[in-house]
Design a protein around this motif. Structure first.
Motif, PDB file in Angstrom:
ATOM      1  N   UNK A 104       0.587  -1.081  -0.134  1.00 25.39           N
ATOM      2  CA  UNK A 104       0.241  -0.219   0.549  1.00 25.39           C
ATOM      3  C   UNK A 104       0.799   0.759  -0.020  1.00 25.39           C
ATOM      4  N   UNK A 105       0.656   1.899  -0.790  1.00 23.98           N
ATOM      5  CA  UNK A 105       1.323   3.845  -0.573  1.00 23.98           C
ATOM      6  C   UNK A 105       1.456   4.188   0.310  1.00 23.98           C
ATOM      7  N   UNK A 106       2.031   4.998   0.777  1.00 20.13           N
ATOM      8  CA  UNK A 106       2.134   5.322   1.903  1.00 20.13           C
ATOM      9  C   UNK A 106       1.478   6.860   1.912  1.00 20.13           C
ATOM     10  N   UNK A 107       1.291   7.243   0.634  1.00 18.64           N
ATOM     11  CA  UNK A 107       0.431   8.760   0.318  1.00 18.64           C
ATOM     12  C   UNK A 107      -0.805   8.560   0.632  1.00 18.64           C
ATOM     13  N   UNK A 108      -1.146   7.771   0.527  1.00  9.83           N
ATOM     14  CA  UNK A 108      -2.741   7.392   0.756  1.00  9.83           C
ATOM     15  C   UNK A 108      -3.751   6.890   2.318  1.00  9.83           C
ATOM     16  N   UNK A 109      -2.539   7.321   3.310  1.00  9.27           N
ATOM     17  CA  UNK A 109      -2.521   7.303   4.083  1.00  9.27           C
ATOM     18  C   UNK A 109      -2.859   8.590   4.988  1.00  9.27           C
ATOM     19  N   UNK A 110      -1.946   9.517   4.542  1.00 10.79           N
ATOM     20  CA  UNK A 110      -1.189  10.152   5.369  1.00 10.79           C
ATOM     21  C   UNK A 110      -2.940  10.698   5.310  1.00 10.79           C
ATOM     22  N   UNK A 111      -3.152  11.053   6.527  1.00 11.37           N
ATOM     23  CA  UNK A 111      -4.281  12.169   6.753  1.00 11.37           C
ATOM     24  C   UNK A 111      -4.429  13.556   6.914  1.00 11.37           C
ATOM     25  N   UNK A 112      -3.206  13.923   6.966  1.00  8.24           N
ATOM     26  CA  UNK A 112      -3.005  15.161   7.726  1.00  8.24           C
ATOM     27  C   UNK A 112      -3.191  15.840   5.696  1.00  8.24           C
ATOM     28  N   UNK A 113      -3.009  15.196   5.015  1.00  5.19           N
ATOM     29  CA  UNK A 113      -2.876  15.812   3.279  1.00  5.19           C
ATOM     30  C   UNK A 113      -4.343  16.108   3.587  1.00  5.19           C
ATOM     31  N   UNK A 114      -5.757  15.757   4.119  1.00  8.90           N
ATOM     32  CA  UNK A 114      -6.623  15.819   3.908  1.00  8.90           C
ATOM     33  C   UNK A 114      -6.691  17.471   4.786  1.00  8.90           C
ATOM     34  N   UNK A 115      -6.300  17.332   6.162  1.00  9.81           N
ATOM     35  CA  UNK A 115      -6.587  18.326   6.594  1.00  9.81           C
ATOM     36  C   UNK A 115      -5.721  19.598   6.369  1.00  9.81           C
ATOM     37  N   UNK A 116      -4.873  19.631   4.993  1.00 12.33           N
ATOM     38  CA  UNK A 116      -4.246  20.081   4.424  1.00 12.33           C
ATOM     39  C   UNK A 116      -5.269  20.887   3.799  1.00 12.33           C
ATOM     40  N   UNK A 117      -5.731  19.884   2.784  1.00 11.37           N
ATOM     41  CA  UNK A 117      -6.759  20.457   1.577  1.00 11.37           C
ATOM     42  C   UNK A 117      -8.233  21.477   2.100  1.00 11.37           C
ATOM     43  N   UNK A 118      -8.261  20.879   3.208  1.00 11.79           N
ATOM     44  CA  UNK A 118     -10.024  21.789   4.311  1.00 11.79           C
ATOM     45  C   UNK A 118      -8.973  22.196   4.666  1.00 11.79           C
ATOM     46  N   UNK A 119      -8.017  22.850   5.202  1.00  9.70           N
ATOM     47  CA  UNK A 119      -7.889  24.302   5.571  1.00  9.70           C
ATOM     48  C   UNK A 119      -8.069  25.498   4.056  1.00  9.70           C
ATOM     49  N   UNK A 120      -6.691  24.667   3.226  1.00 13.04           N
ATOM     50  CA  UNK A 120      -7.016  25.784   1.241  1.00 13.04           C
ATOM     51  C   UNK A 120      -8.322  25.979   0.966  1.00 13.04           C
ATOM     52  N   UNK A 121      -9.727  25.018   1.424  1.00 10.55           N
ATOM     53  CA  UNK A 121     -11.086  24.927   1.061  1.00 10.55           C
ATOM     54  C   UNK A 121     -11.977  26.076   1.626  1.00 10.55           C
ATOM     55  N   UNK A 122     -11.160  26.410   2.460  1.00  5.12           N
ATOM     56  CA  UNK A 122     -11.361  27.396   3.962  1.00  5.12           C
ATOM     57  C   UNK A 122     -10.968  28.073   3.625  1.00  5.12           C
ATOM     58  N   UNK A 123     -10.139  28.072   3.158  1.00  5.29           N
ATOM     59  CA  UNK A 123      -9.269  29.660   2.855  1.00  5.29           C
ATOM     60  C   UNK A 123      -9.937  30.328   1.586  1.00  5.29           C
ATOM     61  N   UNK A 124     -10.627  29.594   0.331  1.00  6.40           N
ATOM     62  CA  UNK A 124     -10.912  29.809  -0.662  1.00  6.40           C
ATOM     63  C   UNK A 124     -12.822  30.693  -0.420  1.00  6.40           C
ATOM     64  N   UNK A 125     -12.844  29.543   0.364  1.00  2.40           N
ATOM     65  CA  UNK A 125     -14.479  30.187   1.152  1.00  2.40           C
ATOM     66  C   UNK A 125     -14.007  31.723   1.035  1.00  2.40           C
ATOM     67  N   UNK A 126     -13.190  31.193   2.826  1.00  2.00           N
ATOM     68  CA  UNK A 126     -13.243  33.258   2.786  1.00  2.00           C
ATOM     69  C   UNK A 126     -13.206  34.208   1.696  1.00  2.00           C
ATOM     70  N   UNK A 127     -12.573  33.242   0.477  1.00  2.05           N
ATOM     71  CA  UNK A 127     -12.238  34.996  -0.508  1.00  2.05           C
ATOM     72  C   UNK A 127     -13.435  35.137  -1.336  1.00  2.05           C
ATOM     73  N   UNK A 128     -14.807  33.572  -1.734  1.00  2.00           N
ATOM     74  CA  UNK A 128     -15.664  33.423  -2.979  1.00  2.00           C
ATOM     75  C   UNK A 128     -16.736  33.075  -0.857  1.00  2.00           C
ATOM     76  N   UNK A 129     -17.271  33.885  -0.359  1.00  2.00           N
ATOM     77  CA  UNK A 129     -18.204  33.734  -0.061  1.00  2.00           C
ATOM     78  C   UNK A 129     -19.487  33.037  -0.201  1.00  2.00           C
ATOM     79  N   UNK A 130     -20.270  31.984   0.965  1.00  2.00           N
ATOM     80  CA  UNK A 130     -21.667  32.020   0.533  1.00  2.00           C
ATOM     81  C   UNK A 130     -21.927  30.139   0.378  1.00  2.00           C
TER      82      UNK A 130
END
Length: 91
Positions: free
Chosen positions: A1-27
């Motif tokens: 199994x690949x290590x990059x698929x088990x990295x939960x923190x990557x999903x946290x980084x994606x969530x933070x990035x999407x949160x920043x995008x939400x601040x720039x484009x509210x709704x």
């Protein structure tokens, strides 16, 4: 199994990035995706999945559910604004 698929923190980084995008484009457009990514981080941390299409499909379903829940939650809230139907200056 690949290590990059088990990295939960990557999903946290994606969530933070999407949160920043939400601040720039509210709704509440990207907030559902951010919530879906946070839930995916928890799932990936608990269960090691190795199928990328399954991960993306689960992310899409969770994001859709989160978006629908946000729409339902914020639809119930009233702004408290009074709707004026008659002008006080008219006789």
């Amino acid at each position: 199994m690949a290590d990059y698929l088990t990295l939960w923190w990557v999903w946290i980084c994606i969530a933070l990035a999407l949160g920043v995008v939400e601040l720039l484009a509210p709704g509440f457009i990207f907030l559902g995706f951010a919530i879906g990514a946070v839930i995916m981080a928890g799932i990936v941390a608990l269960i090691s999945l190795s199928n990328i299409p399954a991960l993306l499909a689960l992310f899409a379903v969770l994001s859709l559910i989160a978006w629908i829940a946000l729409k339902a939650a914020f639809r119930r809230q009233s702004s408290g604004a009074r709707i004026v139907t008659r002008d006080i200056n008219e006789n």
